[in-house]
Design an enzyme around this catalytic site. Structure first.
Site, PDB file in Angstrom:
ATOM      1  N   HIS A  39       0.827  -1.204   0.000  1.00 54.84           N
ATOM      2  CA  HIS A  39       0.000   0.000   0.000  1.00 54.84           C
ATOM      3  C   HIS A  39       0.867   1.261   0.000  1.00 54.84           C
ATOM      4  O   HIS A  39       1.585   1.510   0.974  1.00 54.84           O
ATOM      5  CB  HIS A  39      -0.879  -0.059   1.257  1.00 54.84           C
ATOM      6  CG  HIS A  39      -1.757   1.117   1.473  1.00 54.84           C
ATOM      7  ND1 HIS A  39      -1.686   1.909   2.600  1.00 54.84           N
ATOM      8  CD2 HIS A  39      -2.748   1.636   0.709  1.00 54.84           C
ATOM      9  CE1 HIS A  39      -2.595   2.845   2.542  1.00 54.84           C
ATOM     10  NE2 HIS A  39      -3.255   2.719   1.404  1.00 54.84           N
ATOM     11  N   ARG A  40       0.851   1.996  -1.091  1.00 53.15           N
ATOM     12  CA  ARG A  40       1.745   3.151  -1.312  1.00 53.15           C
ATOM     13  C   ARG A  40       3.204   2.697  -1.241  1.00 53.15           C
ATOM     14  O   ARG A  40       4.080   3.432  -0.782  1.00 53.15           O
ATOM     15  CB  ARG A  40       1.477   4.276  -0.297  1.00 53.15           C
ATOM     16  CG  ARG A  40      -0.007   4.633  -0.160  1.00 53.15           C
ATOM     17  CD  ARG A  40      -0.256   5.752   0.837  1.00 53.15           C
ATOM     18  NE  ARG A  40      -1.660   5.792   1.226  1.00 53.15           N
ATOM     19  CZ  ARG A  40      -2.162   6.519   2.206  1.00 53.15           C
ATOM     20  NH1 ARG A  40      -1.367   7.326   2.886  1.00 53.15           N
ATOM     21  NH2 ARG A  40      -3.445   6.493   2.498  1.00 53.15           N
TER      22      ARG A  40
ATOM     23  N   GLU B  20       0.597  -0.844  -4.787  1.00 59.03           N
ATOM     24  CA  GLU B  20      -0.546   0.072  -4.868  1.00 59.03           C
ATOM     25  C   GLU B  20       0.010   1.481  -4.794  1.00 59.03           C
ATOM     26  O   GLU B  20       0.914   1.767  -3.985  1.00 59.03           O
ATOM     27  CB  GLU B  20      -1.501  -0.184  -3.699  1.00 59.03           C
ATOM     28  CG  GLU B  20      -2.837   0.524  -3.809  1.00 59.03           C
ATOM     29  CD  GLU B  20      -2.910   1.910  -3.166  1.00 59.03           C
ATOM     30  OE1 GLU B  20      -3.940   2.577  -3.323  1.00 59.03           O
ATOM     31  OE2 GLU B  20      -1.928   2.351  -2.513  1.00 59.03           O
TER      32      GLU B  20
ATOM     33  N   ASP C 263      -1.022   5.980  -5.799  1.00 56.95           N
ATOM     34  CA  ASP C 263      -2.082   6.967  -6.031  1.00 56.95           C
ATOM     35  C   ASP C 263      -1.645   7.953  -7.102  1.00 56.95           C
ATOM     36  O   ASP C 263      -0.486   8.386  -7.108  1.00 56.95           O
ATOM     37  CB  ASP C 263      -2.347   7.733  -4.731  1.00 56.95           C
ATOM     38  CG  ASP C 263      -2.707   6.798  -3.600  1.00 56.95           C
ATOM     39  OD1 ASP C 263      -3.826   6.253  -3.630  1.00 56.95           O
ATOM     40  OD2 ASP C 263      -1.861   6.590  -2.706  1.00 56.95           O
TER      41      ASP C 263
ATOM     42  N   HIS D 158      -0.475  10.779  -2.666  1.00 58.74           N
ATOM     43  CA  HIS D 158      -1.760  10.428  -2.054  1.00 58.74           C
ATOM     44  C   HIS D 158      -2.645  11.628  -1.748  1.00 58.74           C
ATOM     45  O   HIS D 158      -3.780  11.726  -2.228  1.00 58.74           O
ATOM     46  CB  HIS D 158      -1.566   9.609  -0.773  1.00 58.74           C
ATOM     47  CG  HIS D 158      -2.874   9.211  -0.155  1.00 58.74           C
ATOM     48  ND1 HIS D 158      -3.514   9.975   0.796  1.00 58.74           N
ATOM     49  CD2 HIS D 158      -3.673   8.152  -0.389  1.00 58.74           C
ATOM     50  CE1 HIS D 158      -4.655   9.395   1.120  1.00 58.74           C
ATOM     51  NE2 HIS D 158      -4.777   8.280   0.422  1.00 58.74           N
TER      52      HIS D 158
ATOM     53  N   GLU E 168      -4.499   3.833  -8.177  1.00 54.12           N
ATOM     54  CA  GLU E 168      -5.736   4.514  -7.772  1.00 54.12           C
ATOM     55  C   GLU E 168      -5.760   5.931  -8.314  1.00 54.12           C
ATOM     56  O   GLU E 168      -4.832   6.715  -8.071  1.00 54.12           O
ATOM     57  CB  GLU E 168      -5.856   4.537  -6.240  1.00 54.12           C
ATOM     58  CG  GLU E 168      -7.169   5.211  -5.828  1.00 54.12           C
ATOM     59  CD  GLU E 168      -7.294   5.490  -4.339  1.00 54.12           C
ATOM     60  OE1 GLU E 168      -6.592   4.878  -3.515  1.00 54.12           O
ATOM     61  OE2 GLU E 168      -8.132   6.357  -4.003  1.00 54.12           O
TER      62      GLU E 168
ATOM     63  N   LYS F 109      -6.949   9.435  -7.928  1.00 57.98           N
ATOM     64  CA  LYS F 109      -7.417  10.236  -6.783  1.00 57.98           C
ATOM     65  C   LYS F 109      -8.266  11.387  -7.288  1.00 57.98           C
ATOM     66  O   LYS F 109      -7.809  12.533  -7.362  1.00 57.98           O
ATOM     67  CB  LYS F 109      -6.205  10.788  -6.024  1.00 57.98           C
ATOM     68  CG  LYS F 109      -5.620   9.788  -5.081  1.00 57.98           C
ATOM     69  CD  LYS F 109      -6.281   9.894  -3.718  1.00 57.98           C
ATOM     70  CE  LYS F 109      -6.002   8.675  -2.884  1.00 57.98           C
ATOM     71  NZ  LYS F 109      -7.144   8.244  -2.105  1.00 57.98           N
TER      72      LYS F 109
ATOM     73  N   ASP G   1       0.542  -2.108   4.456  1.00 55.37           N
ATOM     74  CA  ASP G   1       1.772  -1.314   4.629  1.00 55.37           C
ATOM     75  C   ASP G   1       2.960  -2.215   4.972  1.00 55.37           C
ATOM     76  O   ASP G   1       4.102  -1.767   4.952  1.00 55.37           O
ATOM     77  CB  ASP G   1       1.593  -0.300   5.780  1.00 55.37           C
ATOM     78  CG  ASP G   1       0.423   0.643   5.551  1.00 55.37           C
ATOM     79  OD1 ASP G   1       0.067   0.879   4.386  1.00 55.37           O
ATOM     80  OD2 ASP G   1      -0.141   1.143   6.550  1.00 55.37           O
TER      81      ASP G   1
HETATM   82  O1  G3P Z   1      -6.414   1.517  -2.916  1.00 56.74           O
HETATM   83  C1  G3P Z   1      -6.627   1.083  -1.615  1.00 56.74           C
HETATM   84  C2  G3P Z   1      -6.415   2.154  -0.587  1.00 56.74           C
HETATM   85  O2  G3P Z   1      -5.200   2.780  -0.848  1.00 56.74           O
HETATM   86  C3  G3P Z   1      -7.502   3.158  -0.541  1.00 56.74           C
HETATM   87  O3  G3P Z   1      -7.400   4.083   0.480  1.00 56.74           O
HETATM   88  O4  G3P Z   1      -6.903   6.292   1.432  1.00 56.74           O
HETATM   89  O5  G3P Z   1      -5.049   4.714   1.045  1.00 56.74           O
HETATM   90  O6  G3P Z   1      -6.178   5.801  -0.876  1.00 56.74           O
HETATM   91  P1  G3P Z   1      -6.343   5.268   0.535  1.00 56.74           P
END
Ligand code: G3P
Length: 238
Positions: A6-7, A33, A35, A48, A108, A110, A228
């Site tokens: 995640h990120r 993942e 953004d 993000h 993702e 945004k 994470d």
């Molecule tokens: O893509 C999954 C997750 O990253 C979504 O939440 O706030 O981290 O963009 P957020």
């Protein structure tokens, strides 16, 4: 079940930066993942928050900076001194590295605060250019973004993100053209998850950093999780 960092490996390195992506690969994540937003000069960049304040030494919105201006910011020092001088990455710079890996990608868009014009076209163009469509999923909380991506591309993997349960989720996903759903971990215990499972809709879960949510995701046969700490999650599922 696929483990998406995640990120990047964002517990251990500054989120959405090259060190976090490289570390995710090293720690054995299946995918990354990240953004995406657009700069003032319409370049997709990996970031993000809409505002640069939390993770850099700058202030103001991504949309008000050109790529060149964003490159003057330090996206690492707030995380730790060790990462001082880490730069914000354009999506293209990332793809240049990613194309030569075996990783999966979840990008993702945004667009829940600013509706970046043509972000969908620009991102799809780069995904095609680097020939990584088969291992890429696009996601967004904004269902209009999902619809626009689907109108532009009939077969790319497309996930709608939600933190809330809604009724008739199967019909809603069909309407917007999403072929999967990405849910907040709390929804693992909702009524909606039953509809998702009964309709065999592939689903991913965010953000899973605890074993209890990992276990539940595995029991329900989630297609993937965002975490994470990809190393710990990988170790557990092994
Ligand atoms: O893509 C999954 C997750 O990253 C979504 O939440 O706030 O981290 O963009 P957020």
């Amino acid at each position: 079940m696929k483990i998406y960092a995640h990120r990047g490996a964002s517990k251990y390195a500054p989120e959405n930066t090259m060190p976090a992506f490289e570390l995710a690969q090293k720690l054995g994540a299946d995918g990354i993942e990240l953004d995406l937003q657009l700069t003032k000069d319409q370049v997709p960049v990996i970031f993000h928050d809409e505002n640069v304040r939390r993770t850099t030494n700058g202030t103001g919105f991504i949309k008000d900076y050109t790529l060149k201006e964003l490159k003057t910011l330090d996206a690492g020092y707030r995380f730790s001194k060790h990462y001082q001088n880490t730069r914000i990455l354009s999506f293209e710079e990332f793809l240049d590295w990613f194309a030569d890996t075996n990783l999966l990608l979840n990008a993702e868009l945004k667009t829940n605060v600013f509706d970046y014009p043509n972000i969908e076209e620009r991102v799809l163009f780069l995904i095609e250019k680097y020939n990584v469509k088969k291992r890429t999923t696009i996601s967004s909380f904004n269902h209009n973004t999902i619809k626009r991506v689907r109108d532009l591309d009939s077969n790319i993997n497309l996930g709608w993100l939600t933190k809330r349960a809604i009724a008739n989720i199967d019909q809603f996903l069909k309407q917007i053209g999403a072929n999967q759903i990405h849910i907040n971990k709390r929804l693992l215990f909702s009524k909606m998850i039953r509809t998702i499972i009964n309709n065999q809709i592939p689903f991913r879960v965010y953000t899973v950093n605890q074993i209890s949510f990992l276990k539940r995701s595995m029991q329900l046969n989630a297609e993937g999780i965002f975490t994470d700490i990809p190393d710990k999650m990988k170790k557990y599922i092994r």
